[in-house]
Design a protein around this motif. Structure first.
Motif, PDB file in Angstrom:
ATOM      1  N   ALA A  76      -8.684  -8.748   5.334  1.00 28.43           N
ATOM      2  CA  ALA A  76      -8.968  -7.486   6.020  1.00 28.43           C
ATOM      3  C   ALA A  76      -8.595  -6.308   5.127  1.00 28.43           C
ATOM      4  O   ALA A  76      -7.587  -6.349   4.424  1.00 28.43           O
ATOM      5  N   GLY A  77      -9.411  -5.277   5.159  1.00 22.89           N
ATOM      6  CA  GLY A  77      -9.106  -4.043   4.445  1.00 22.89           C
ATOM      7  C   GLY A  77      -8.526  -3.018   5.406  1.00 22.89           C
ATOM      8  O   GLY A  77      -9.131  -2.726   6.437  1.00 22.89           O
ATOM      9  N   ARG A  78      -7.350  -2.480   5.073  1.00 23.30           N
ATOM     10  CA  ARG A  78      -6.698  -1.486   5.940  1.00 23.30           C
ATOM     11  C   ARG A  78      -6.873  -0.060   5.422  1.00 23.30           C
ATOM     12  O   ARG A  78      -6.476   0.893   6.079  1.00 23.30           O
ATOM     13  N   GLY A  79      -7.427   0.049   4.219  1.00 18.52           N
ATOM     14  CA  GLY A  79      -7.604   1.382   3.661  1.00 18.52           C
ATOM     15  C   GLY A  79      -6.274   2.117   3.535  1.00 18.52           C
ATOM     16  O   GLY A  79      -5.264   1.544   3.148  1.00 18.52           O
ATOM     17  N   GLU A  80      -6.274   3.392   3.911  1.00 17.77           N
ATOM     18  CA  GLU A  80      -5.079   4.243   3.779  1.00 17.77           C
ATOM     19  C   GLU A  80      -4.319   4.379   5.088  1.00 17.77           C
ATOM     20  O   GLU A  80      -3.355   5.138   5.175  1.00 17.77           O
ATOM     21  N   TRP A  81      -4.717   3.607   6.142  1.00 18.16           N
ATOM     22  CA  TRP A  81      -4.254   3.914   7.500  1.00 18.16           C
ATOM     23  C   TRP A  81      -2.997   3.168   7.952  1.00 18.16           C
ATOM     24  O   TRP A  81      -2.548   3.366   9.067  1.00 18.16           O
ATOM     25  N   MET A  82      -2.426   2.329   7.096  1.00 15.18           N
ATOM     26  CA  MET A  82      -1.164   1.657   7.451  1.00 15.18           C
ATOM     27  C   MET A  82      -0.172   1.800   6.295  1.00 15.18           C
ATOM     28  O   MET A  82       0.247   0.817   5.692  1.00 15.18           O
ATOM     29  N   PRO A  83       0.223   3.032   5.972  1.00 10.64           N
ATOM     30  CA  PRO A  83       1.113   3.251   4.814  1.00 10.64           C
ATOM     31  C   PRO A  83       2.534   2.750   5.098  1.00 10.64           C
ATOM     32  O   PRO A  83       2.987   2.732   6.243  1.00 10.64           O
ATOM     33  N   MET A  84       3.230   2.364   4.040  1.00 14.46           N
ATOM     34  CA  MET A  84       4.639   1.988   4.160  1.00 14.46           C
ATOM     35  C   MET A  84       5.535   3.220   4.077  1.00 14.46           C
ATOM     36  O   MET A  84       6.669   3.206   4.549  1.00 14.46           O
ATOM     37  N   ALA A  85       5.022   4.261   3.444  1.00 12.22           N
ATOM     38  CA  ALA A  85       5.795   5.482   3.246  1.00 12.22           C
ATOM     39  C   ALA A  85       4.847   6.677   3.288  1.00 12.22           C
ATOM     40  O   ALA A  85       3.634   6.511   3.130  1.00 12.22           O
ATOM     41  N   PRO A  86       5.365   7.877   3.528  1.00 10.38           N
ATOM     42  CA  PRO A  86       4.497   9.062   3.500  1.00 10.38           C
ATOM     43  C   PRO A  86       3.850   9.223   2.119  1.00 10.38           C
ATOM     44  O   PRO A  86       4.490   8.972   1.097  1.00 10.38           O
ATOM     45  N   ASN A  87       2.605   9.624   2.104  1.00  6.03           N
ATOM     46  CA  ASN A  87       1.901   9.819   0.830  1.00  6.03           C
ATOM     47  C   ASN A  87       2.218  11.201   0.244  1.00  6.03           C
ATOM     48  O   ASN A  87       1.322  12.009   0.006  1.00  6.03           O
ATOM     49  N   ASP A  88       3.531  11.465   0.028  1.00  6.68           N
ATOM     50  CA  ASP A  88       3.930  12.802  -0.396  1.00  6.68           C
ATOM     51  C   ASP A  88       4.471  12.868  -1.824  1.00  6.68           C
ATOM     52  O   ASP A  88       4.726  13.949  -2.344  1.00  6.68           O
ATOM     53  N   THR A  89       4.660  11.700  -2.460  1.00  3.72           N
ATOM     54  CA  THR A  89       5.132  11.669  -3.853  1.00  3.72           C
ATOM     55  C   THR A  89       4.383  10.560  -4.596  1.00  3.72           C
ATOM     56  O   THR A  89       3.868   9.625  -3.956  1.00  3.72           O
ATOM     57  N   PRO A  90       4.320  10.637  -5.914  1.00  2.14           N
ATOM     58  CA  PRO A  90       3.678   9.551  -6.680  1.00  2.14           C
ATOM     59  C   PRO A  90       4.324   8.195  -6.415  1.00  2.14           C
ATOM     60  O   PRO A  90       3.638   7.172  -6.347  1.00  2.14           O
TER      61      PRO A  90
END
Length: 324
Positions: free
Chosen positions: A284-298
């Motif tokens: 299954a592809g989850r794309g960007e919708w189940m992140p482990m952490a906020p997408n706020d830093t590299p």
């Protein structure tokens, strides 16, 4: 010249038809795979929910057991008190009966009074005896209910303990097999009754690619070897991305497509091992919708660019017990 133009036109039309047919075939396969993935993904989610419901049911049953135990203790105390009261009443009745027997030759009026007291004592004694018998029945009912619930709790707990023991053993086996990759972006952990093998993008893929690298293939094959030895384990392969827009390339147009392609690529490596049945594996592809952490830093975005192989033990015996 005219013939060349005609041949060229025919070739172009034929190529367009073949290309269109190939596209339709691919689209049909993709839709079929997406449908299968959705169904298996739903089943996998339901198993996770089942484990949580089971834990909640055990907690609820334990609370009911504690309540029943208190009711039983209170009822038993009432029963003992009523029994003591009954014994005292019996003594009073025996004393009255003795007095009546002694006084039977006395005056008529005194005999009549004693006879009335004796009858009242007998009625009170019968009433108390009936109450004690009723309390005994309620006590027996509570005890039977308590034992039935205790039996169910023990059965559920035994199966859950067995599953958790199997899960720990599976986790330890996976960790031992993948020790060489733990400092290269691979982690193994348990959550909701499942073992997660989480792999960073850097271990598996080049940026924007869905071709599994040599080192990533080695890690996946180690997992496949374990699955071949444990045939009752079901597998969900998930692809994840960060939230930066993916500039489409080839068949992948966006982050969702990229995550699907990566999950499919990992699944293909797993299925190279003939001991792993395709029926056990879902991608299954989850794309960007189940992140482990906020997408706020590299660093956080790098954590989110991951792929996960999720191992779920078979729960048929649990489901059978609950259905009973």
């Amino acid at each position: 010249m005219k013939k060349i133009l005609i041949i060229t036109a025919i070739t172009f039309v034929f190529a367009s038809c073949v290309s269109m047919q190939k596209f339709k075939d691919m689209e049909s396969k993709y839709n079929e795979a997406s449908s299968t993935n959705a169904r298996l993904e739903k089943a996998n989610l339901e198993q996770g929910i089942l484990i949580n419901e089971l834990r909640a049911e055990i907690t609820n049953l334990r609370a009911q057991l504690a309540k029943l135990q208190k009711e039983f203790d209170d009822m038993e105390a009432d029963h003992k008190f009523a029994k003591t009261n009954l014994e005292n009443l019996q003594k009073e009745y025996d004393e009255l009966n003795a007095r009546f027997t002694t006084a039977v030759s006395g005056n008529r009026q005194e005999n009549q009074r004693l006879l009335q007291e004796l009858a009242a004592a007998r009625d009170n004694l019968n009433k108390r005896e009936a109450e004690v018998n009723e309390k005994q029945k309620e006590l027996d009912r509570l005890l039977a209910e308590f034992r039935e619930k205790e039996k169910r709790v023990n059965e559920l707990q035994a199966i859950l303990d067995k599953k958790e023991s199997e899960l720990r053993a599976l986790r330890d086996k996976v960790m031992a097999a993948l020790t060489g990759f733990t400092n290269k972006g691979l982690t193994v952990y348990t959550k909701d009754g499942k073992v997660y093998v989480s792999m960073d993008e850097k271990l598996l893929f080049a940026s924007g690619s869905w071709q599994v690298g040599a080192e990533g293939q080695n890690a996946i094959r180690e997992v496949a070897n374990i699955l071949a030895q444990n045939t009752d384990i079901n597998v969900m392969v998930e692809g994840h991305t960060d939230n930066l827009p993916f500039r489409g390339r080839g068949d992948a147009k966006d982050n969702l497509d990229l995550s699907v392609m990566r999950a499919t690529a990992i699944t293909r490596v797993l299925l190279e091992n003939k001991g792993v049945s395709p029926a056990r594996v879902t991608s299954a592809g989850r794309g960007e919708w189940m992140p482990m952490a906020p997408n706020d830093t590299p660093e956080n975005r790098a954590r989110n660019r991951r792929s996960e192989i999720i191992l779920t033990p078979n729960l048929d015996d649990l489901m059978n017990l609950i259905s009973e």
